[in-house]
Structures are given as C-alpha cells and as structure tokens.
Enzyme design. Structure first.
Site, PDB file in Angstrom:
ATOM      1  N   SER A 227       0.814  -1.215   0.000  1.00  0.00           N
ATOM      2  CA  SER A 227       0.000   0.000   0.000  1.00  0.00           C
ATOM      3  C   SER A 227       0.849   1.267   0.000  1.00  0.00           C
ATOM      4  O   SER A 227       0.389   2.316  -0.462  1.00  0.00           O
ATOM      5  CB  SER A 227      -0.942   0.001   1.207  1.00  0.00           C
ATOM      6  OG  SER A 227      -0.208  -0.165   2.403  1.00  0.00           O
TER       7      SER A 227
ATOM      8  N   ASP B 201      10.440   0.928  -2.133  1.00  0.00           N
ATOM      9  CA  ASP B 201       9.503  -0.088  -1.645  1.00  0.00           C
ATOM     10  C   ASP B 201       9.194   0.150  -0.176  1.00  0.00           C
ATOM     11  O   ASP B 201       9.989   0.775   0.547  1.00  0.00           O
ATOM     12  CB  ASP B 201      10.107  -1.493  -1.834  1.00  0.00           C
ATOM     13  CG  ASP B 201       9.045  -2.587  -1.866  1.00  0.00           C
ATOM     14  OD1 ASP B 201       7.856  -2.298  -1.623  1.00  0.00           O
ATOM     15  OD2 ASP B 201       9.417  -3.746  -2.148  1.00  0.00           O
TER      16      ASP B 201
ATOM     17  N   ALA C  92       8.021  -1.522   3.716  1.00  0.00           N
ATOM     18  CA  ALA C  92       8.571  -2.584   4.567  1.00  0.00           C
ATOM     19  C   ALA C  92       7.603  -2.824   5.711  1.00  0.00           C
ATOM     20  O   ALA C  92       6.768  -1.972   6.026  1.00  0.00           O
ATOM     21  CB  ALA C  92       9.939  -2.182   5.104  1.00  0.00           C
ATOM     22  N   ASP C  93       7.729  -3.984   6.303  1.00  0.00           N
ATOM     23  CA  ASP C  93       6.887  -4.318   7.453  1.00  0.00           C
ATOM     24  C   ASP C  93       7.555  -3.940   8.766  1.00  0.00           C
ATOM     25  O   ASP C  93       6.886  -3.640   9.745  1.00  0.00           O
ATOM     26  CB  ASP C  93       6.574  -5.817   7.436  1.00  0.00           C
ATOM     27  CG  ASP C  93       5.847  -6.196   6.167  1.00  0.00           C
ATOM     28  OD1 ASP C  93       4.780  -5.613   5.909  1.00  0.00           O
ATOM     29  OD2 ASP C  93       6.368  -7.024   5.403  1.00  0.00           O
TER      30      ASP C  93
ATOM     31  N   GLU D 292      10.838  -8.991  -4.624  1.00  0.00           N
ATOM     32  CA  GLU D 292      11.318  -7.726  -4.044  1.00  0.00           C
ATOM     33  C   GLU D 292      12.818  -7.832  -3.746  1.00  0.00           C
ATOM     34  O   GLU D 292      13.596  -6.927  -4.062  1.00  0.00           O
ATOM     35  CB  GLU D 292      10.555  -7.414  -2.751  1.00  0.00           C
ATOM     36  CG  GLU D 292       9.115  -7.007  -3.003  1.00  0.00           C
ATOM     37  CD  GLU D 292       8.282  -6.875  -1.749  1.00  0.00           C
ATOM     38  OE1 GLU D 292       7.278  -6.165  -1.802  1.00  0.00           O
ATOM     39  OE2 GLU D 292       8.599  -7.489  -0.720  1.00  0.00           O
TER      40      GLU D 292
ATOM     41  N   GLY E  40       3.110  -8.825   2.517  1.00  0.00           N
ATOM     42  CA  GLY E  40       2.248  -8.791   1.334  1.00  0.00           C
ATOM     43  C   GLY E  40       2.531  -9.960   0.393  1.00  0.00           C
ATOM     44  O   GLY E  40       1.866 -10.110  -0.628  1.00  0.00           O
TER      45      GLY E  40
ATOM     46  N   GLY F 244       7.571  -8.741   3.135  1.00  0.00           N
ATOM     47  CA  GLY F 244       6.898  -9.936   2.637  1.00  0.00           C
ATOM     48  C   GLY F 244       5.576 -10.247   3.295  1.00  0.00           C
ATOM     49  O   GLY F 244       4.966 -11.267   2.990  1.00  0.00           O
TER      50      GLY F 244
HETATM   51  O1  5RP Z   1       7.013  -6.450   1.659  1.00  0.00           O
HETATM   52  C1  5RP Z   1       5.975  -6.071   1.205  1.00  0.00           C
HETATM   53  C2  5RP Z   1       5.142  -6.906   0.305  1.00  0.00           C
HETATM   54  O2  5RP Z   1       5.704  -8.173   0.135  1.00  0.00           O
HETATM   55  C3  5RP Z   1       5.476  -4.721   1.517  1.00  0.00           C
HETATM   56  O3  5RP Z   1       6.417  -3.781   1.111  1.00  0.00           O
HETATM   57  C4  5RP Z   1       5.256  -4.632   2.977  1.00  0.00           C
HETATM   58  O4  5RP Z   1       4.350  -5.650   3.345  1.00  0.00           O
HETATM   59  C5  5RP Z   1       4.702  -3.274   3.384  1.00  0.00           C
HETATM   60  O5  5RP Z   1       3.413  -3.137   2.891  1.00  0.00           O
HETATM   61  P1  5RP Z   1       2.548  -1.850   3.160  1.00  0.00           P
HETATM   62  O6  5RP Z   1       3.208  -0.713   2.496  1.00  0.00           O
HETATM   63  O7  5RP Z   1       1.200  -2.188   2.565  1.00  0.00           O
HETATM   64  O8  5RP Z   1       2.457  -1.657   4.655  1.00  0.00           O
END
Ligand code: 5RP
Length: 291
Positions: free
Chosen positions: A65, A120, A122-123, A142, A136, A134
């Site tokens: 997102s 990108d 990240a969690d 990635e 997502g 990951g």
């Molecule tokens: O690693 C990821 C997907 O594999 C995303 O970058 C991670 O989950 C962050 O997602 P978001 O921006 O929706 O919080």
C-alpha cells in the site's frame, strides 16, 4: 526545509493516527490542526522518495500500500512530462498490473540487470535499516530487484519502526516450496526455539486455502518472542534448509529510509557505515505552503 506536500495537510480521511512521535527536531512542534491518516503518512513518504527518480532511470517498483503511492506518483510525473524514459521493474504481479494500467514502460532483470533506484515499503525497519518484508507475499521478487539496485529507498509510516528485526511480534515471512511445507515449518521453528519461535502456514483470508506466491510457493510466517540475534547467522541457517526459497529479512540492502510520522518526516541515508538523518516538520510545511 520545506517539502512540497501541502495537500497532505488537509486530509480527506479524518481518523487520527495515534502513533508515537517520530524523531523530529525539538523545534518541530506538532501541528494540532492537522490530522493525518496512516495512508497520508505512507503517501508523504512515497512522494518524498519519488523526488529521487530522474528521467532515464531504471526503477524498481515495490509492492504494497505504500509502494503503490510511489508508482502512482511516478506515473503522474510521467504524464506531466516531468519524468521521461523511465523503465520500471515490478516486484510482483500486482505492481506489474498497476504499472501497466498507468502506462509505465516495464522490463525485467534479464534485460536490465542493474536497477538505478528501487522504492519499496517494509513491514519492519530496525535502527540499522535492516528490514522485514513480505507480509504482502512478494518478498522473493522484491529481494531480487532490490538487491540488484544501486540505491534502495525504503518508505514507511512510523508504525514500522522496531528496535530489532522481529520486534513487532508480527510475522517474519519465509517463502517455501509447497512440497512437505509442514516439515519445513517444523525445521524453521526448531532453528529459533531459543527465541520462542512459532510458525504457521499463511492462508488466504477469503478461501482458507494456502496463500500461493507469484512464484507458486507457500509462505511460512514466523513469530519471535525474543530477539533472534545475529541476522546474517539467522539468514544462513534458514537458507541452508532444503525447501526454503527465501526469507523476508532484508539485511543491509536499504540505502535510505524515509519515515513519515504524525509530527514530521525523517530521512535516514547510509553514508558508508554511518547514518545521516534529516528531519522535516509539518509545521515547517504549513509555514511554507499554507500562509
Ligand atoms: O514487503 C511487502 C510486500 O511483500 C510490503 O512492502 C510490505 O508488506 C509493506 O506493505 P505496506 O506498504 O502495505 O504496509
């Protein structure tokens, strides 16, 4: 220092983001009249990162997102003629679809093995810019794209900051081949027994079936009660297990971090082994743009 996001100062969504304060300068007083949603914060970080995209670049397009906002912004600047000759390298089928729908020309690592810049989400992000990614489900592509990038800017809202990898108590994903996934799960959990590790197969919320990645694999989500310690050692242990494809720890890959919080935004950039930190307050933004 002003940053050009005045439209974020009047949110269309009104839920207040209740998060701990980000590391902004003491002079940066919170702006009580501004209510930023978590999605506003993601967008702020994403737009700031896209300032680093220049015409002619090969750009790694992240997934999630937060990264979605960056892809939207790149496309918008292309439409306006402010960015030209961009080639995107998507990190998932979903981002591929988004980029195609927005008209961003795409390629892959076979044709463009060196990526100029990847952006990108990240969690989790630890103080040394090590990441968990990951949740997502796109960690493998990635990691392939981001490890091929000269620069990798991570964009997050402040909820993603942790003291150590695994510190959120949420999942650290591991992509495994479907064959005897339960055996892989048990071996992974055993590796980190000292850290109070638990693991589960990721399932689709809608169907209850195993979640299948873009690469046809499964994901085992690991949860740690304690710090797992040396990340490179943990990585080696995981990758040595047959049946494991990749894990979601991104160790030493990020070159910059952009964190948007309710009180301001911080940019951390790796300069050699040091981290340079710049911070921006929304008060400064308001003073710069809403007077
Ligand atoms: O690693 C990821 C997907 O594999 C995303 O970058 C991670 O989950 C962050 O997602 P978001 O921006 O929706 O919080």
């Amino acid at each position: 220092m002003a940053v050009a996001y005045p439209h974020f100062l009047v949110s269309e969504n009104h839920a207040t983001v209740e998060q701990p304060a980000l590391m902004v300068s003491p002079a940066a007083a919170p702006c009580p009249s501004v209510t930023l949603t978590q999605d506003d914060l993601k967008k702020i970080a994403a737009y700031k990162a896209v300032e680093h995209v220049k015409s002619g670049m090969v750009v790694g397009l992240g997934t999630g997102s937060t990264a979605k906002h960056a892809v939207d912004r790149i496309a918008e600047l292309m439409r306006k003629g402010k960015l030209k000759d961009i080639i995107g390298i998507p990190t998932s089928k979903k981002t591929h679809e988004q980029a195609v729908s927005l008209g961003i020309p795409l390629s892959d690592l076979d044709s463009h093995p060196v990526v100029d810049l990847a952006i990108d989400g990240a969690d989790e992000v630890d103080p040394g810019l090590n990441l968990v990614k990951g949740r997502g489900g796109s960690l493998l592509r990635e990691k392939m794209v981001e490890s091929a990038s000269k620069k990798f800017i991570v964009i997050v809202d402040e909820s993603k900051l942790v003291n150590y990898v695994g510190g959120s108590g949420l999942a650290m994903p591991v992509e495994v081949i479907p064959f005897c996934w339960n055996h892989s799960l048990k071996r992974l959990v055993t590796l980190f027994a000292d850290a109070g590790c638990a693991g589960e197969l990721r399932k689709c919320a809608e169907t209850g079936e195993a979640f299948v990645t873009d690469n046809g694999n499964y994901i085992i989500d690991l949860y740690f009660e304690k710090d797992i310690g040396d990340l490179n050692e943990a990585s080696d242990l995981i990758l040595r297990l047959p049946g494991i494809v990749e894990h979601g720890m991104f160790i030493g890959l990020a070159t910059s971090l952009i964190v948007a919080g309710v009180e301001g935004m911080a940019v951390k950039t790796k300069i050699g082994n040091e981290l340079e930190v710049d911070s921006f307050s929304y008060t400064e933004l308001r003073n710069g743009f809403l007077v």
